[in-house]
Design a protein around this motif. Structure first.
Motif, PDB file in Angstrom:
ATOM      1  N   ASP A 161       0.815  -1.226   0.000  1.00  0.00           N
ATOM      2  CA  ASP A 161       0.000   0.000   0.000  1.00  0.00           C
ATOM      3  C   ASP A 161       0.851   1.280   0.000  1.00  0.00           C
ATOM      4  O   ASP A 161       0.320   2.383   0.099  1.00  0.00           O
ATOM      5  CB  ASP A 161      -1.016  -0.010   1.157  1.00  0.00           C
ATOM      6  N   GLU A 162       2.152   1.123  -0.136  1.00  0.00           N
ATOM      7  CA  GLU A 162       3.011   2.307  -0.322  1.00  0.00           C
ATOM      8  C   GLU A 162       3.312   2.520  -1.816  1.00  0.00           C
ATOM      9  O   GLU A 162       4.053   3.422  -2.186  1.00  0.00           O
ATOM     10  CB  GLU A 162       4.316   2.135   0.463  1.00  0.00           C
ATOM     11  N   ILE A 163       2.721   1.642  -2.645  1.00  0.00           N
ATOM     12  CA  ILE A 163       2.978   1.683  -4.091  1.00  0.00           C
ATOM     13  C   ILE A 163       1.764   2.261  -4.812  1.00  0.00           C
ATOM     14  O   ILE A 163       0.635   1.818  -4.589  1.00  0.00           O
ATOM     15  CB  ILE A 163       3.287   0.257  -4.589  1.00  0.00           C
ATOM     16  N   PHE A 164       2.000   3.243  -5.665  1.00  0.00           N
ATOM     17  CA  PHE A 164       0.931   3.861  -6.456  1.00  0.00           C
ATOM     18  C   PHE A 164       1.183   3.553  -7.923  1.00  0.00           C
ATOM     19  O   PHE A 164       2.144   4.047  -8.507  1.00  0.00           O
ATOM     20  CB  PHE A 164       0.926   5.382  -6.247  1.00  0.00           C
ATOM     21  N   ILE A 207       2.251  18.329  -4.847  1.00  0.00           N
ATOM     22  CA  ILE A 207       2.080  18.296  -3.383  1.00  0.00           C
ATOM     23  C   ILE A 207       3.198  19.051  -2.653  1.00  0.00           C
ATOM     24  O   ILE A 207       3.271  19.024  -1.433  1.00  0.00           O
ATOM     25  CB  ILE A 207       1.939  16.849  -2.837  1.00  0.00           C
ATOM     26  N   PHE A 208       4.055  19.716  -3.421  1.00  0.00           N
ATOM     27  CA  PHE A 208       5.154  20.462  -2.785  1.00  0.00           C
ATOM     28  C   PHE A 208       5.022  21.957  -3.059  1.00  0.00           C
ATOM     29  O   PHE A 208       4.599  22.363  -4.150  1.00  0.00           O
ATOM     30  CB  PHE A 208       6.504  19.937  -3.282  1.00  0.00           C
ATOM     31  N   GLY A 209       5.409  22.738  -2.066  1.00  0.00           N
ATOM     32  CA  GLY A 209       5.300  24.196  -2.167  1.00  0.00           C
ATOM     33  C   GLY A 209       6.263  24.786  -3.192  1.00  0.00           C
ATOM     34  O   GLY A 209       7.230  24.144  -3.600  1.00  0.00           O
ATOM     35  N   LEU A 210       5.970  26.022  -3.560  1.00  0.00           N
ATOM     36  CA  LEU A 210       6.771  26.672  -4.607  1.00  0.00           C
ATOM     37  C   LEU A 210       8.118  27.166  -4.105  1.00  0.00           C
ATOM     38  O   LEU A 210       8.998  27.463  -4.890  1.00  0.00           O
ATOM     39  CB  LEU A 210       5.998  27.847  -5.209  1.00  0.00           C
ATOM     40  N   PHE A 255       5.057   2.937 -11.608  1.00  0.00           N
ATOM     41  CA  PHE A 255       4.597   3.123 -10.221  1.00  0.00           C
ATOM     42  C   PHE A 255       5.546   4.013  -9.460  1.00  0.00           C
ATOM     43  O   PHE A 255       6.723   4.153  -9.816  1.00  0.00           O
ATOM     44  CB  PHE A 255       4.405   1.777  -9.506  1.00  0.00           C
ATOM     45  N   THR A 256       4.978   4.605  -8.421  1.00  0.00           N
ATOM     46  CA  THR A 256       5.756   5.462  -7.525  1.00  0.00           C
ATOM     47  C   THR A 256       5.599   4.928  -6.110  1.00  0.00           C
ATOM     48  O   THR A 256       4.498   4.556  -5.713  1.00  0.00           O
ATOM     49  CB  THR A 256       5.254   6.917  -7.629  1.00  0.00           C
ATOM     50  N   VAL A 257       6.708   4.886  -5.395  1.00  0.00           N
ATOM     51  CA  VAL A 257       6.686   4.408  -4.014  1.00  0.00           C
ATOM     52  C   VAL A 257       6.764   5.621  -3.084  1.00  0.00           C
ATOM     53  O   VAL A 257       7.702   6.422  -3.176  1.00  0.00           O
ATOM     54  CB  VAL A 257       7.886   3.468  -3.734  1.00  0.00           C
ATOM     55  N   VAL A 258       5.756   5.748  -2.246  1.00  0.00           N
ATOM     56  CA  VAL A 258       5.752   6.826  -1.251  1.00  0.00           C
ATOM     57  C   VAL A 258       5.635   6.168   0.124  1.00  0.00           C
ATOM     58  O   VAL A 258       4.541   5.831   0.579  1.00  0.00           O
ATOM     59  CB  VAL A 258       4.577   7.818  -1.477  1.00  0.00           C
ATOM     60  N   PRO A 259       6.766   5.954   0.789  1.00  0.00           N
ATOM     61  CA  PRO A 259       6.726   5.298   2.098  1.00  0.00           C
ATOM     62  C   PRO A 259       5.883   6.098   3.095  1.00  0.00           C
ATOM     63  O   PRO A 259       5.870   7.333   3.048  1.00  0.00           O
ATOM     64  CB  PRO A 259       8.198   5.262   2.525  1.00  0.00           C
ATOM     65  N   LEU A 265       3.304  12.527   3.686  1.00  0.00           N
ATOM     66  CA  LEU A 265       3.302  12.690   2.227  1.00  0.00           C
ATOM     67  C   LEU A 265       2.478  11.619   1.527  1.00  0.00           C
ATOM     68  O   LEU A 265       1.904  11.858   0.467  1.00  0.00           O
ATOM     69  CB  LEU A 265       4.737  12.664   1.680  1.00  0.00           C
ATOM     70  N   HIS A 266       2.430  10.424   2.122  1.00  0.00           N
ATOM     71  CA  HIS A 266       1.653   9.340   1.527  1.00  0.00           C
ATOM     72  C   HIS A 266       0.184   9.763   1.400  1.00  0.00           C
ATOM     73  O   HIS A 266      -0.441   9.588   0.352  1.00  0.00           O
ATOM     74  CB  HIS A 266       1.798   8.079   2.399  1.00  0.00           C
TER      75      HIS A 266
END
Ligand code: MLT
Length: 409
Positions: free
Chosen positions: A100-103, A118-121, A260-264, A279-280
Motif C-alpha cells: 500500500d506504499e505503491i501507487f 504536493i510540494f510548495g513553490l 509506479f511510484t513508491v511513497v513510504p 506525504l503518503h
C-alpha cells in the motif's frame, strides 16, 4: 481575457525529443531516399514478452463477460499488482516496502512531474547536470525557477554537474536544498551510483530535512553486483526518498503505459504552520483526485512480468538491449571515440570527436551517417560536448549504425 501561466514562456524552445523529431523530419523530407537509423529517444523496439500478451488476452476476455467485467479500478492500482511489485521488486531485495506504499500509474515521466503538485513553490531544487529534462521543465512550469541564462541554466535551480571529470558522481549540494532528483542507472549518461554515493545523499537529505526523488526506471539493466537497484536497499531511505519505477524500459511498455511510484508512509513534509504532514496521504489525495487508474488489462500484463515465464522473458529482452549497448560501445571505441555507460544501462554516452559541440555532432551524424542520436547539451549545460546513443533498436540497425559511425567520424 484568459491569462496564461507565464512560467511556460521561460521554457527553452522545445522539449528535447520533439526538437530532434523536427530536425529529423526536415532532413527526411529533403533526403527522401536516406534510410535513417534512430538511436535518439530511448523507445523500445522489441515486442511485449509472450507472458504479458497472454495475460492481457485473458484480461480482455474477462472484460467481455458480465461476471468478470471491471469498471473503475482502485486509483492506486489493483492489489494483485501492488503486491507483486512489493514482493518481487522490494521485499526480495531486503527493502521494506509494503504494497500500500505503491501507487500504480501511467508513467514515470508523468509521476515525476505530477509529484510536484504536493510540494510548495519555495522549495529549493537540486538536479544533476546533464539530467532527464522533465525534472527541470516541470519545475519551470510550476514556477520554481527564474529565467534561463545563455547556457540554458535556470536561476533558483541548484545544478550538480556529472561529467567525466568527476567520474559522473555528483557532489553534494554546497547549500541547503529541499528536493534532490537522482536517476540511477542514469539517463542520459548510462552510469550508476554505488551504495556509498547513495548513502552520502541519504545522509545529506536526513541532515538537511530534504527529500530525494529517486528515478530507477532503468534498474533492470544493472548487471554489476553491489549496485543498488532501489534506494530502499539502503538504511534510512524510507525516511527521505520517494522512488519512481516503470515497466516501459523493463518490459517494453512505452506504448502500453504502466509505472509506479513508491511513497513510504514514513515520509513527511513541512506545512506552512510548521506541522509535519504525511506525504503518503497527500499523494493519495492528489492521485485519487486527478487519476482514475491504469486499465485492468494493462495491470494484468504488468503483473505477468513477475511470473516465472515473464521474468525469464524480460531478462532475455534486457540482455538483448544490453548486447546492443555492448556492440555500440565496442564499435565506438574502435572508431577512436571515448565512451561511457552502456554496461548497466541502455544508454551509451560519448565524448564528441574533435571537440564538436553536441548539436553540431548531431547534424554531422544525421547528414553523413543518416543516424539520429541525442545531443548531450539537450540534457543540460554540462552535457555540452557529449552525445547519447540509445541501444533500443534491432541488432541489424545497431550493427549498421556502428559501421556508419566508423565511416563518419
Ligand atoms: C529518453 O530517451 O530519455 C526517454 O525515452 C525519455 C522517457 O523515458 O520519457
Amino acid at each position: 481575457m484568459a491569462q496564461i501561466n507565464d512560467n511556460y514562456l521561460k521554457l527553452k524552445a522545445g522539449y528535447l525529443f520533439p526538437e530532434i523529431g523536427r530536425r529529423v523530419k526536415k532532413f527526411a523530407e529533403e533526403n527522401p531516399t536516406a534510410r535513417i537509423i534512430r538511436l535518439g529517444i530511448g523507445d523500445v523496439t522489441e515486442p511485449l514478452p509472450p507472458a504479458v500478451i497472454e495475460a492481457m488476452h485473458k484480461a480482455v476476455d474477462e472484460m467481455g463477460q458480465r461476471e468478470t467485467f471491471r469498471g473503475y479500478g482502485p486509483e492506486q492500482g489493483y492489489d494483485f499488482l501492488r503486491e507483486a511489485i512489493a514482493k518481487h521488486d522490494y521485499q526480495s531485495r531486503g527493502a521494506n516496502i509494503a504494497a500500500d506504499e505503491i501507487f500504480v500509474s501511467d508513467g514515470s515521466k508523468c509521476d515525476t512531474g505530477n509529484i510536484l503538485d504536493i510540494f510548495g513553490l519555495n522549495n529549493l531544487i537540486a538536479i544533476t547536470d546533464p539530467v532527464y529534462p522533465v525534472y527541470v521543465d516541470t519545475n519551470v512550469m510550476a514556477g520554481r525557477t527564474g529565467p534561463a541564462d545563455e547556457s540554458g541554466r535556470y536561476s533558483k535551480l541548484v545544478y550538480l554537474p556529472v561529467t567525466a571529470e568527476n567520474n559522473f558522481t555528483p557532489d553534494l549540494p554546497t547549500q541547503k536544498v529541499d528536493l534532490i532528483y537522482l536517476c540511477y542507472p542514469n539517463n542520459p549518461t548510462g552510469t550508476v551510483a554505488t551504495k556509498s554515493t547513495l548513502k552520502k545523499f541519504i545522509d545529506y537529505a536526513k541532515a538537511n530535512d530534504a527529500l530525494i526523488f529517486y528515478d530507477a526506471a532503468y534498474e533492470a539493466y544493472i548487471t554489476e553486483a553491489d549496485i543498488p537497484h532501489s534506494i530502499y536497499e539502503l538504511d534510512g531511505a524510507r525516511d527521505c526518498a520517494l522512488e519512481f519505477r516503470s515497466f516501459s524500459k523493463t518490459a517494453g511498455f512505452t506504448g502500453t503505459r504502466c509505472a509506479f511510484t513508491v511513497v513510504p508512509k514514513t515520509l513527511t513534509g513541512l506545512a506552512a504552520d510548521g506541522a509535519r504532514v504525511d506525504l503518503h496521504g497527500l499523494w493519495n489525495r492528489r492521485h485519487t483526485t486527478k487519476f482514475n487508474g491504469v486499465p485492468y488489462i494493462i495491470q494484468r500484463g504488468a503483473e505477468a512480468v513477475y511470473s516465472p515465464a515473464g521474468k525469464q522473458q524480460v531478462k532475455a529482452l534486457i540482455q538483448f538491449y544490453l548486447e546492443n549497448a555492448k556492440i555500440l560501445c565496442a564499435g565506438l571505441r574502435s572508431a577512436g571515440l571515448t565512451v561511457y555507460g552502456g554496461v548497466n544501462a541502455p544508454y551509451v554516452w560519448l565524448k564528441t570527436p574533435r571537440n564538436l559541440r553536441s548539436w553540431d555532432f548531431f547534424d554531422e551524424l544525421l547528414s553523413k551517417a543518416h543516424l539520429v542520436g541525442t545531443p548531450g547539451s539537450g540534457f543540460g549545460a554540462s552535457g555540452e560536448g557529449y552525445f547519447r546513443l540509445s541501444a533500443f533498436n534491432s541488432r541489424a540497425n545497431i550493427e549498421e549504425a556502428v559501421e556508419r559511425i566508423r565511416k563518419a567520424v
